[in-house]
Design a protein around this motif. Sequence first.
Motif, short mmCIF file in Angstrom:
data_model
loop_
_atom_site.label_atom_id
_atom_site.label_comp_id
_atom_site.label_asym_id
_atom_site.label_seq_id
_atom_site.Cartn_x
_atom_site.Cartn_y
_atom_site.Cartn_z
N LYS A 104 0.92 -1.10 -0.06
CA LYS A 104 0.04 0.19 -0.04
C LYS A 104 0.83 1.27 0.08
N ASN A 105 2.07 1.19 0.56
CA ASN A 105 3.04 2.38 0.46
C ASN A 105 4.14 2.40 -0.38
N THR A 106 3.96 1.33 -1.54
CA THR A 106 4.94 1.29 -2.67
C THR A 106 5.07 2.47 -3.48
N MET A 107 6.16 3.30 -3.62
CA MET A 107 6.09 4.21 -5.08
C MET A 107 6.58 3.39 -6.22
N VAL A 108 5.73 3.88 -7.29
CA VAL A 108 6.05 3.34 -8.49
C VAL A 108 6.47 4.42 -9.40
N GLU A 114 24.95 14.39 -18.69
CA GLU A 114 24.89 14.05 -17.13
C GLU A 114 23.30 13.60 -16.92
N PRO A 115 23.48 12.37 -16.13
CA PRO A 115 22.07 11.76 -16.07
C PRO A 115 21.52 12.98 -14.83
N HIS A 116 20.00 12.81 -15.32
CA HIS A 116 19.01 13.74 -14.37
C HIS A 116 17.83 12.96 -14.06
N VAL A 117 17.32 12.86 -12.96
CA VAL A 117 16.00 12.40 -12.88
C VAL A 117 14.98 13.41 -12.14
N THR A 118 13.60 13.61 -12.63
CA THR A 118 12.78 14.76 -12.25
C THR A 118 11.61 13.90 -11.79
N PHE A 119 11.05 14.15 -10.57
CA PHE A 119 9.78 13.38 -9.87
C PHE A 119 9.11 14.19 -9.23
N GLY A 120 7.83 13.86 -8.86
CA GLY A 120 6.92 14.43 -7.94
C GLY A 120 5.61 13.69 -7.71
N GLU A 121 4.88 14.10 -6.91
CA GLU A 121 3.62 13.75 -6.68
C GLU A 121 2.67 14.30 -7.89
N THR A 174 2.42 18.10 -4.53
CA THR A 174 2.51 18.46 -3.15
C THR A 174 4.14 17.63 -2.79
N LYS A 175 4.66 18.46 -1.93
CA LYS A 175 6.08 17.89 -1.34
C LYS A 175 5.80 17.25 -0.14
N THR A 176 5.61 16.00 -0.35
CA THR A 176 5.12 15.11 0.55
C THR A 176 6.24 14.41 1.22
N ALA A 177 6.31 13.74 2.43
CA ALA A 177 7.45 13.11 3.11
C ALA A 177 8.32 12.15 1.97
N ARG A 178 7.44 11.45 1.44
CA ARG A 178 8.17 10.22 0.56
C ARG A 178 8.81 10.95 -0.47
N ILE A 179 8.17 12.00 -1.28
CA ILE A 179 8.98 12.78 -2.27
C ILE A 179 10.28 13.09 -1.69
N LEU A 180 10.39 13.62 -0.64
CA LEU A 180 11.62 14.33 -0.13
C LEU A 180 12.48 13.09 0.13
N GLN A 181 12.09 12.16 0.77
CA GLN A 181 12.78 10.53 0.83
C GLN A 181 13.20 10.36 -0.28
N LEU A 182 12.64 10.25 -1.35
CA LEU A 182 13.11 9.87 -2.57
C LEU A 182 14.31 10.87 -3.16
#
Length: 308
Positions: free
Chosen positions: A94-98, A143-150, A154-162
């Motif tokens: 239920k808490n897995t991020m994809v 130069e490799p670069h990753v961009t991601f978000g909810e 929203t800047k959730t705790a899991r996004i900051l953890q990622l």
Amino acid sequence: MEILVYGIGGVGGYFGGKLAKAGYDVSMIARGKHLESIREKGLEVESINGNFTVHPKLATNNLSEVPTPDLVILGVKSWQVFEAAEAIKQIIGKNTMVLPLQNGASNAEKLMDVLPKKNVLGGLCRIIAFIDSPGKIKHPSIEPHVTFGELDNTKTARILQLKEIFDNAGVKCEIPEDIQLEIWKKFLYITTVSAIGGLTRVSIDEILQSDYLKDMMRKTAEEVLAVANKKGIALTREHVEKALKVAAQQPKGTTASTQRDIMEGKPSELENFNGYIVKEGEKCQISTPVNRLLYELVLPMEKEARKA
């Protein structure tokens, strides 16, 4: 942190390799001789930022062996996203991020057709990397670069953890103010160059030597802009101009990955690029004649490739 990288091509192999090198528990889904080599000798990454070899926690083609992941990174092509979602739904919690990192504008939508919305993030990456030989990923430039978000930004705790995870792995990353806009900015560029490249079978700099083809690229981009705006995406004409400028700045000989797939007779992301704009244009009642032309001209080659 249990991390699953589903698809160990250039994207999944590089970023999965960096995460494993940083000490995270990384499981990798691969196939055939590539999988055999990773199991026997580890995953080798030859990179402009330094070469390394990692031995992931698990390398397999059997998802039943994979522990419930906290994070799934999808390293497959955009046309494989739905199939990947069907496969991983058996193991996500239920808490897995994809996190989808494919080109294309509809990857999150495809995932949410199969998975709970709360599991799905928006994402994209910038990298040039590919399988050089079984068990070996080559990263020759950019130069490799990753961009991601909810998906609601929203800047959730899991996004900051990622972000912390990627930072710890030495991967440049960003949480933008508008993830959908970032996805569409890249989609705009890729859709503008890919099918034209596949049809002309020459590099981007050679395409731009033709005023006719340069104008066709602009019209392709303008149709993408019109569809995006109708869907509420904040693309602007400035983004169109920037995409065309980026194309003009590419080194001689540069080709897009989808163009290379078309030229090599492999299944491509045509449906997810020009095909997507054609279909969304019909839904939105936006005329897309240039994208329609490109789509229909490449489609017979695409169908032939998928018979193989």
